[in-house]
Design a protein around this motif. Structure first.
Motif, mmCIF file in Angstrom:
data_model
loop_
_atom_site.group_PDB
_atom_site.id
_atom_site.type_symbol
_atom_site.label_atom_id
_atom_site.label_comp_id
_atom_site.label_asym_id
_atom_site.label_seq_id
_atom_site.Cartn_x
_atom_site.Cartn_y
_atom_site.Cartn_z
ATOM 1 N N ASP A 56 40.806 49.194 49.373
ATOM 2 C CA ASP A 56 41.560 48.032 49.074
ATOM 3 C C ASP A 56 42.242 48.368 47.754
ATOM 4 O OD1 ASP A 56 40.619 46.884 51.427
ATOM 5 O OD2 ASP A 56 39.121 45.342 50.566
ATOM 6 N N THR A 57 43.036 49.255 47.687
ATOM 7 C CA THR A 57 43.932 49.744 46.685
ATOM 8 C C THR A 57 44.404 48.494 45.877
ATOM 9 O OG1 THR A 57 44.096 51.695 47.754
ATOM 10 C CG2 THR A 57 45.476 51.168 45.625
ATOM 11 N N GLY A 58 44.098 48.316 44.393
ATOM 12 C CA GLY A 58 44.623 47.171 43.801
ATOM 13 C C GLY A 58 44.327 45.935 43.780
ATOM 14 N N VAL A 59 43.264 45.650 44.776
ATOM 15 C CA VAL A 59 43.015 44.273 45.103
ATOM 16 C C VAL A 59 42.469 43.651 43.838
ATOM 17 C CG1 VAL A 59 41.424 42.778 46.292
ATOM 18 C CG2 VAL A 59 42.883 44.366 47.559
ATOM 19 N N ASP A 60 41.606 44.588 43.150
ATOM 20 C CA ASP A 60 40.822 43.791 41.835
ATOM 21 C C ASP A 60 41.932 43.690 40.865
ATOM 22 O OD1 ASP A 60 41.432 46.608 41.732
ATOM 23 O OD2 ASP A 60 40.027 47.074 40.385
ATOM 24 N N ALA A 61 43.065 44.361 40.735
ATOM 25 C CA ALA A 61 44.021 44.210 39.607
ATOM 26 C C ALA A 61 44.887 42.937 40.249
ATOM 27 C CB ALA A 61 45.086 45.198 39.711
ATOM 28 N N LEU A 62 45.193 42.590 41.585
ATOM 29 C CA LEU A 62 45.783 41.442 42.008
ATOM 30 C C LEU A 62 45.040 39.907 41.623
ATOM 31 C CD1 LEU A 62 46.516 42.376 45.844
ATOM 32 C CD2 LEU A 62 48.187 41.917 43.764
ATOM 33 N N PHE A 63 43.814 40.221 41.501
ATOM 34 C CA PHE A 63 42.969 39.004 41.191
ATOM 35 C C PHE A 63 42.375 38.925 39.867
ATOM 36 C CE2 PHE A 63 42.969 38.806 45.740
ATOM 37 C CZ PHE A 63 43.066 37.619 46.128
ATOM 38 N N ALA A 64 42.902 40.037 38.984
ATOM 39 C CA ALA A 64 42.119 40.082 37.542
ATOM 40 C C ALA A 64 42.429 38.826 36.762
ATOM 41 C CB ALA A 64 42.690 41.387 36.933
ATOM 42 N N GLY A 65 43.672 38.220 36.705
ATOM 43 C CA GLY A 65 43.777 37.064 36.014
ATOM 44 C C GLY A 65 43.172 35.879 36.280
ATOM 45 N N VAL A 66 42.071 35.901 37.151
ATOM 46 C CA VAL A 66 41.294 34.758 37.384
ATOM 47 C C VAL A 66 40.138 34.610 36.261
ATOM 48 C CG1 VAL A 66 41.390 34.663 39.899
ATOM 49 C CG2 VAL A 66 39.596 36.017 38.827
ATOM 50 N N VAL A 67 39.909 35.746 35.655
ATOM 51 C CA VAL A 67 38.997 35.372 34.536
ATOM 52 C C VAL A 67 39.423 34.708 33.431
ATOM 53 C CG1 VAL A 67 37.720 36.915 32.820
ATOM 54 C CG2 VAL A 67 38.061 37.748 35.279
ATOM 55 N N GLU A 68 40.818 35.050 32.791
ATOM 56 C CA GLU A 68 41.401 34.262 31.770
ATOM 57 C C GLU A 68 41.327 32.538 32.124
ATOM 58 O OE1 GLU A 68 45.979 34.874 32.003
ATOM 59 O OE2 GLU A 68 44.706 36.871 31.643
ATOM 60 N N ARG A 69 41.429 32.582 33.746
ATOM 61 C CA ARG A 69 41.613 30.903 34.100
ATOM 62 C C ARG A 69 40.167 30.544 34.146
ATOM 63 N NH1 ARG A 69 45.977 34.067 35.600
ATOM 64 N NH2 ARG A 69 47.885 32.870 35.529
ATOM 65 N N GLY A 70 39.022 31.179 34.016
ATOM 66 C CA GLY A 70 37.610 30.285 33.681
ATOM 67 C C GLY A 70 36.815 30.762 35.001
ATOM 68 N N MET A 71 37.276 31.620 35.841
ATOM 69 C CA MET A 71 36.529 32.182 36.952
ATOM 70 C C MET A 71 36.108 33.688 36.803
ATOM 71 S SD MET A 71 38.831 29.989 39.619
ATOM 72 C CE MET A 71 40.400 30.280 38.378
ATOM 73 N N PRO A 72 34.926 33.983 37.476
ATOM 74 C CA PRO A 72 34.382 35.283 37.443
ATOM 75 C C PRO A 72 34.965 36.146 38.487
ATOM 76 C CG PRO A 72 32.597 33.754 37.888
ATOM 77 C CD PRO A 72 33.933 32.792 37.630
ATOM 78 N N LEU A 73 35.158 37.573 38.010
ATOM 79 C CA LEU A 73 35.435 38.653 39.217
ATOM 80 C C LEU A 73 34.348 39.568 39.055
ATOM 81 C CD1 LEU A 73 37.481 39.750 40.860
ATOM 82 C CD2 LEU A 73 38.567 40.666 38.546
ATOM 83 N N MET A 74 34.089 39.802 40.284
ATOM 84 C CA MET A 74 33.052 40.870 40.477
ATOM 85 C C MET A 74 33.891 42.013 41.277
ATOM 86 S SD MET A 74 29.239 41.031 41.125
ATOM 87 C CE MET A 74 28.232 42.346 41.560
ATOM 88 N N ARG A 75 33.759 43.345 40.913
ATOM 89 C CA ARG A 75 34.424 44.324 41.587
ATOM 90 C C ARG A 75 33.678 45.646 41.619
ATOM 91 N NH1 ARG A 75 39.125 45.836 37.083
ATOM 92 N NH2 ARG A 75 37.829 46.415 35.581
ATOM 93 N N VAL A 76 33.670 46.473 42.598
ATOM 94 C CA VAL A 76 32.840 47.629 42.890
ATOM 95 C C VAL A 76 33.620 48.832 42.407
ATOM 96 C CG1 VAL A 76 31.854 48.947 44.414
ATOM 97 C CG2 VAL A 76 31.486 46.681 44.641
#
Length: 296
Positions: A56-76
């Motif tokens: 899923d190329t780039g999907v983690d980068a698409l959602f990376a901004g959630v962290v600065e909005r106060g939500m955690p991001l898990m990525r493999v």
């Protein structure tokens, strides 16, 4: 061959948590891993561009901004073609391995039959990954050192958010090829929402996602062809206050599928997904009919 040599990825995954968690929403990118250990590359018969078709190329980068909005991001970080964490822990095809599988292994699932078990046999259009059979012990090492620690960390993260807020929403983030297999009878949508046909989350979650993304011009459908995999089904227990939904994004709307590079539309999609994340953060999960208030 040691465990370290078989699974030479550090870290294998990460949970990126904000300084302050401000909403009960967790984003997860289980298939965007792109670190291919040398030992794995030596075993496969495909070149890297073909192997990457399962990313899923780039999907983690698409959602990376959630962290600065106060939500955690898990990525493999390890590739799906090596271990697929969106499967049961032991969905294994005995034809792939030298040696006997554990008696509790699920060898008869439809995903195993299609070559897409916990240790996948194929990528893309049924292209065989390996040049020869793998030792059973190596498959079990991958599960013990990559799959199980990932799921332990994800369970801890969900439990932590649930304790803090009394509810939790897991958003499982994926991408899909733009070209559908022959068996599909229509072009693929821009976004597919998977909620296991209404069983893995409150109806409000899917309604919100669909409403926000349709308002931004995306073609959105529900559950076909992707209703959500093991993660959505396993963690989505809305009766306990833990909801899970899968989002599949058509790769053609943000990347060049041949070169794996983002297109000029990447930034627009990223911004729209952050608008969606902010709306989900305001969603009252315990009141299924109130999503329109949260979206305003």
């Amino acid at each position: 061959m040691t465990e370290a040599e078989i699974c030479d990825i550090d870290p294998a995954f990460e949970a990126i948590e904000p300084a302050e968690t401000r909403a009960p929403v967790i984003f997860n990118s289980p298939h965007s891993g792109r670190v291919y250990p040398p030992h794995f590359i030596e075993q496969v018969r495909l070149d890297l561009p073909l192997l990457r078709r399962s990313e899923d190329t780039g999907v983690d980068a698409l959602f990376a901004g959630v962290v600065e909005r106060g939500m955690p991001l898990m990525r493999v970080h390890f590739p799906r073609s090596m271990v697929d964490v969106n499967r049961e822990p032991y969905e294994l095809d005995p034809r792939m391995f030298d040696g006997r599988l554990p008696t509790f292994a699920n060898t008869r699932s439809m995903r195993v039959a299609g070559g897409l078990g916990t240790i996948p046999r194929v990528v893309g259009e049924a292209q065989e990954i390996y040049a020869r059979r793998l030792p059973v012990d190596e498959a079990l090492v991958r599960i013990e050192t990559l799959y199980k620690p990932y799921h332990r960390a994800l369970r801890r993260l969900i439990a932590s958010v649930h304790r803090a807020f009394g509810e939790a929403l897991l958003v499982d983030c994926h991408s899909m090829p733009s070209m559908a297999p022959v068996r599909e009878d229509r072009p693929r949508a821009d976004i597919v929402i998977g909620d296991r046909y209404g069983t893995s989350c409150s109806p409000a979650v899917g309604d919100l996602i669909e409403g926000v993304l349709r308002a931004r011009g995306y073609n959105v459908v529900r559950n076909k062809p992707y209703a959500g995999g093991f993660i959505t089904e396993h963690y989505g227990q809305p009766q306990t206050g833990v909801h899970a939904v899968q989002i599949e994004i058509n790769r053609a709307i943000y990347m060049d599928e041949r070169t794996y590079r983002p297109t000029a539309d990447f930034a627009r999609l990223q911004a729209d997904l952050m608008t969606l994340a902010e709306a989900l953060a305001r969603l009252p999960l315990d009141r299924a009919g109130d999503w329109r208030i949260a979206a305003e």
